[in-house]
Design a protein around this motif. Structure first.
Motif, PDB file in Angstrom:
ATOM      1  N   ARG A 223       3.363  -0.147  -6.706  1.00  0.00           N
ATOM      2  CA  ARG A 223       2.923   1.226  -6.441  1.00  0.00           C
ATOM      3  C   ARG A 223       1.501   1.406  -6.982  1.00  0.00           C
ATOM      4  N   LEU A 224       0.570   1.635  -6.059  1.00  0.00           N
ATOM      5  CA  LEU A 224      -0.848   1.762  -6.391  1.00  0.00           C
ATOM      6  C   LEU A 224      -1.291   3.209  -6.228  1.00  0.00           C
ATOM      7  N   LEU A 225      -1.844   3.776  -7.298  1.00  0.00           N
ATOM      8  CA  LEU A 225      -2.395   5.131  -7.261  1.00  0.00           C
ATOM      9  C   LEU A 225      -3.913   5.027  -7.346  1.00  0.00           C
ATOM     10  N   TYR A 226      -4.574   5.434  -6.283  1.00  0.00           N
ATOM     11  CA  TYR A 226      -6.030   5.309  -6.180  1.00  0.00           C
ATOM     12  C   TYR A 226      -6.663   6.689  -6.356  1.00  0.00           C
ATOM     13  N   ILE A 227      -7.625   6.799  -7.292  1.00  0.00           N
ATOM     14  CA  ILE A 227      -8.254   8.084  -7.613  1.00  0.00           C
ATOM     15  C   ILE A 227      -9.760   7.988  -7.350  1.00  0.00           C
ATOM     16  N   PRO A 228     -10.229   8.504  -6.205  1.00  0.00           N
ATOM     17  CA  PRO A 228     -11.651   8.420  -5.850  1.00  0.00           C
ATOM     18  C   PRO A 228     -12.435   9.693  -6.159  1.00  0.00           C
ATOM     19  N   THR A 229     -11.903  10.551  -7.026  1.00  0.00           N
ATOM     20  CA  THR A 229     -12.484  11.878  -7.252  1.00  0.00           C
ATOM     21  C   THR A 229     -13.970  11.831  -7.587  1.00  0.00           C
ATOM     22  N   LEU A 279      -1.985  -6.742   4.622  1.00  0.00           N
ATOM     23  CA  LEU A 279      -1.980  -5.321   4.962  1.00  0.00           C
ATOM     24  C   LEU A 279      -1.400  -5.095   6.352  1.00  0.00           C
ATOM     25  N   ASP A 280      -1.598  -6.056   7.249  1.00  0.00           N
ATOM     26  CA  ASP A 280      -1.123  -5.896   8.625  1.00  0.00           C
ATOM     27  C   ASP A 280       0.384  -6.062   8.732  1.00  0.00           C
ATOM     28  N   THR A 281       0.968  -6.939   7.896  1.00  0.00           N
ATOM     29  CA  THR A 281       2.400  -7.214   8.002  1.00  0.00           C
ATOM     30  C   THR A 281       3.238  -6.406   7.036  1.00  0.00           C
ATOM     31  N   ALA A 282       2.610  -5.794   6.029  1.00  0.00           N
ATOM     32  CA  ALA A 282       3.380  -5.115   4.983  1.00  0.00           C
ATOM     33  C   ALA A 282       4.209  -3.965   5.526  1.00  0.00           C
ATOM     34  N   SER A 283       3.657  -3.209   6.467  1.00  0.00           N
ATOM     35  CA  SER A 283       4.363  -2.042   6.984  1.00  0.00           C
ATOM     36  C   SER A 283       5.306  -2.381   8.132  1.00  0.00           C
ATOM     37  N   ASP A 284       5.390  -3.682   8.494  1.00  0.00           N
ATOM     38  CA  ASP A 284       6.262  -4.111   9.580  1.00  0.00           C
ATOM     39  C   ASP A 284       7.328  -5.037   9.027  1.00  0.00           C
ATOM     40  N   PRO A 285       8.508  -4.518   8.681  1.00  0.00           N
ATOM     41  CA  PRO A 285       9.541  -5.351   8.076  1.00  0.00           C
ATOM     42  C   PRO A 285       9.907  -6.548   8.931  1.00  0.00           C
ATOM     43  N   VAL A 301       5.834  -9.457  -0.819  1.00  0.00           N
ATOM     44  CA  VAL A 301       5.194  -8.392  -1.590  1.00  0.00           C
ATOM     45  C   VAL A 301       4.904  -7.214  -0.671  1.00  0.00           C
ATOM     46  N   ASN A 302       5.170  -6.024  -1.155  1.00  0.00           N
ATOM     47  CA  ASN A 302       4.818  -4.814  -0.415  1.00  0.00           C
ATOM     48  C   ASN A 302       4.107  -3.858  -1.363  1.00  0.00           C
ATOM     49  N   ILE A 303       3.043  -3.249  -0.881  1.00  0.00           N
ATOM     50  CA  ILE A 303       2.270  -2.317  -1.708  1.00  0.00           C
ATOM     51  C   ILE A 303       2.384  -0.915  -1.128  1.00  0.00           C
ATOM     52  N   LEU A 304       2.894  -0.008  -1.945  1.00  0.00           N
ATOM     53  CA  LEU A 304       2.898   1.409  -1.608  1.00  0.00           C
ATOM     54  C   LEU A 304       1.664   2.020  -2.260  1.00  0.00           C
ATOM     55  N   ALA A 305       0.762   2.546  -1.461  1.00  0.00           N
ATOM     56  CA  ALA A 305      -0.496   3.070  -1.997  1.00  0.00           C
ATOM     57  C   ALA A 305      -0.726   4.498  -1.530  1.00  0.00           C
ATOM     58  N   VAL A 306      -1.216   5.325  -2.442  1.00  0.00           N
ATOM     59  CA  VAL A 306      -1.605   6.692  -2.104  1.00  0.00           C
ATOM     60  C   VAL A 306      -2.925   7.007  -2.799  1.00  0.00           C
ATOM     61  N   THR A 307      -3.619   8.002  -2.275  1.00  0.00           N
ATOM     62  CA  THR A 307      -4.878   8.464  -2.856  1.00  0.00           C
ATOM     63  C   THR A 307      -4.666   9.844  -3.465  1.00  0.00           C
ATOM     64  N   VAL A 319       0.346   4.516   2.490  1.00  0.00           N
ATOM     65  CA  VAL A 319       0.567   3.310   3.288  1.00  0.00           C
ATOM     66  C   VAL A 319       1.622   2.449   2.602  1.00  0.00           C
ATOM     67  N   GLY A 320       2.293   1.615   3.406  1.00  0.00           N
ATOM     68  CA  GLY A 320       3.271   0.679   2.868  1.00  0.00           C
ATOM     69  C   GLY A 320       4.699   0.988   3.246  1.00  0.00           C
ATOM     70  N   SER A 321       4.946   2.161   3.827  1.00  0.00           N
ATOM     71  CA  SER A 321       6.301   2.535   4.219  1.00  0.00           C
ATOM     72  C   SER A 321       6.240   3.679   5.219  1.00  0.00           C
ATOM     73  N   ASP A 322       7.236   3.726   6.098  1.00  0.00           N
ATOM     74  CA  ASP A 322       7.359   4.835   7.047  1.00  0.00           C
ATOM     75  C   ASP A 322       8.234   5.957   6.500  1.00  0.00           C
ATOM     76  N   ASP A 323       8.833   5.724   5.339  1.00  0.00           N
ATOM     77  CA  ASP A 323       9.721   6.714   4.731  1.00  0.00           C
ATOM     78  C   ASP A 323       8.916   7.609   3.791  1.00  0.00           C
ATOM     79  N   PRO A 324       8.779   8.894   4.090  1.00  0.00           N
ATOM     80  CA  PRO A 324       7.993   9.783   3.219  1.00  0.00           C
ATOM     81  C   PRO A 324       8.573   9.910   1.821  1.00  0.00           C
TER      82      PRO A 324
END
Length: 503
Positions: A223-229, A279-285, A301-307, A319-324
């Motif tokens: 789980r990646l939390l990206y902070i570009p503030t 990145l291309d295959t991570a969201s396609d199980p 490996v799968n990376i769930l990332a949000v900004t 990104v990383g999942s279709d499940d909200p």
């Protein structure tokens, strides 16, 4: 007419020659940089961390009188440049990030499995705890102990990864196995079946958790939390409208986050036995499914990332999942219940970053999220590195960031003594160090009461909260990372040492 055509031709010819000249110059510069990395003689230097009680400004940017107990980041990388300091494959900082992230993943998994063991023992006192969960728990404990001992014994980060690559792969296998245990924790029937099967088996037939994991092998999730503030601060000297500036900043932030994601995939895929995830295959199980029974134990490996924008606490670009439900709803959830494994704070305007962090009350949440054995790995670039230090005053030294973006703090003098997160103890960070700043730094560092870490674009300051150490990594041919001023540390005997430390 002929004369005009000739002038146009000559202009085009001169432009082509100039373009060719600068292209060769850029190419040679890039080639020289590549050679530098390939032949780089990296140096590492460790010093003990010390910390006094910290205080962070309240929502009116005044120093709070309520001091917090000192807290070190579990693991942190403080950098000037991601491209130069971490991205090169030979960079020891990348190896530090890899071992730190895998350790965080393992500790997070261990905490969850321990909860399953405790819960199963309470629910079934006669049969005892879930033995499959116990096996995974013990394997994680043993692997983490081995990794911690190896980290302390290794002379360098590169040596650790070189000698313990198989251990890192084993840990990721155990983490994957733990996901299967935790996902079944609420299914009483599944636990009952496993318990009966375990009781019926011969006592000498010891099925390890790794064997069980071979049939399931859920992907290891980061789980990646990206902070570009800091990037989102408006520039008064820009000819673009505020809307255009924000649009451009969001686009740039998205591209930079993608670079971080790609690096994480590349790093972790080196220690997995499954098909390399991208990145291309991570969201396609389906793309990572392997029907070959011989590869049943493979781990992906799968990376769930949000900004997260600290200005308004909004969460964007999942990104990383279709499940909200796999993503946090807002910034507070992102830093608490979502439990990120890595928090990346992007560079930009330090003053705007500090302002947004202060008005939203994010400081304590970020410190808490990065503390403890399973705390997130903090990666701070430029402004993100400065804010992690004890003082943000180092951002005023070169006077490149514009403080006028913060109401009531428009002058550089207003930032004297303003505190950062103190994730690296009493150290303050000065990124993008170069020889032209030497006289300035020598003069300015007298204004702060602790040490300043001077980082070139190739240097990295690595923080290990468990051992209370800072490791400075740099290229020997570049300006070596330095710590200016005096650093007080306590020796094993309890006496204080005051030394000028140079990496």
């Amino acid at each position: 007419m002929f004369r005009q055509l000739m002038m146009l031709f000559l202009s085009a010819s001169n432009y082509a020659q100039a373009f060719s000249f600068y292209s060769r110059k850029i190419f040679r510069a890039g080639e020289a940089r590549i050679r530098t990395f390939l032949s780089a003689n990296y140096i590492e230097r460790k010093i003990p961390l010390v910390s006094s009680p910290r205080s962070f400004p309240s929502d009116n940017n005044e120093i709070s009188t309520k001091q917090q107990p000192p807290t070190f980041a579990n693991r942190a990388l403080l950098i000037s440049s991601f491209t130069d300091g971490v991205a090169p494959a030979a960079a020891p900082a990348q190896q530090f990030l890899k071992t730190s992230l895998i350790s965080t993943l393992a500790n997070d998994a261990l905490e969850q499995v321990e909860d399953v063991v405790e819960s199963s023992a309470v629910q079934s006192p006669c049969c005892g705890p879930d033995m499959e969960a116990v096996a995974v728990m013990e394997e994680l404990q043993d692997a983490l102990l081995d990794l911690n001992q190896s980290e302390r014994a290794a002379e360098s980060t590169a040596e650790l990864v070189s000698n313990k690559g198989d251990l890192l792969e084993d840990i990721l296998q155990h983490v994957s196995a733990s996901y299967g245990i935790v996902s079944d924790a609420d299914d009483a029937d599944a636990r009952s079946v496993r318990s009966r099967a375990s009781s019926a088996s011969d006592a000498d037939d010891d099925h390890s958790a790794s064997d069980t994991a071979a049939t399931a092998a859920p992907p290891v999730t980061v789980r990646l939390l990206y902070i570009p503030t800091a990037m989102y601060a408006l520039r008064a000297d820009s000819t673009s409208t505020p809307g255009k500036q924000r649009q451009r900043a969001r686009y740039d932030g998205k591209q930079r986050r993608k670079q971080v994601e790609e690096l994480l995939y590349d790093m972790l895929n080196e220690h997995t036995t499954g098909t390399a995830t991208t990145l291309d295959t991570a969201s396609d199980p389906a793309s990572s499914t392997n029907n070959d029974s011989s590869a049943a134990a493979s781990v992906n490996v799968n990376i769930l990332a949000v900004t997260l924008d600290l200005d308004d606490g909004s969460i964007k670009q999942p990104v990383g999942s279709d499940d909200p439900d796999d993503f946090p709803k807002d910034g507070e959830e992102a830093l608490t219940d979502w439990s990120p494994h890595m928090i990346y704070v992007e560079g930009g305007n330090t003053f705007w970053l500090h302002h947004c962090m202060t008005k939203g009350g994010w400081a304590d949440k970020i410190v808490a999220a990065c503390s403890g054995p399973s705390g997130a790995v903090y990666c701070g670039k430029s402004a993100g590195a400065i804010i992690a230090g004890k003082h943000v005053e180092t951002a005023t030294w070169k006077q490149m960031d514009d403080p006028s973006v913060v109401p009531g703090m428009e002058e550089y003098e207003d930032w004297a003594g303003v505190s950062g997160l103190s994730l690296c103890g009493d150290l303050s960070i000065f990124p993008h160090m170069a020889s032209k700043w030497e006289d300035l730094v020598e003069e300015k560092q007298k204004d702060i009461d602790d040490s300043a870490v001077l980082l070139t674009d190739w240097d990295v300051c690595c923080i290990s909260g468990d051992t209370k150490e800072a490791t400075f990594i740099g290229i020997e041919s570049s300006t070596n990372p330095e710590v200016t001023g005096t650093t007080s540390s306590v020796t094993d005997g309890g006496s204080a040492n005051t030394d000028l430390v140079r990496a």
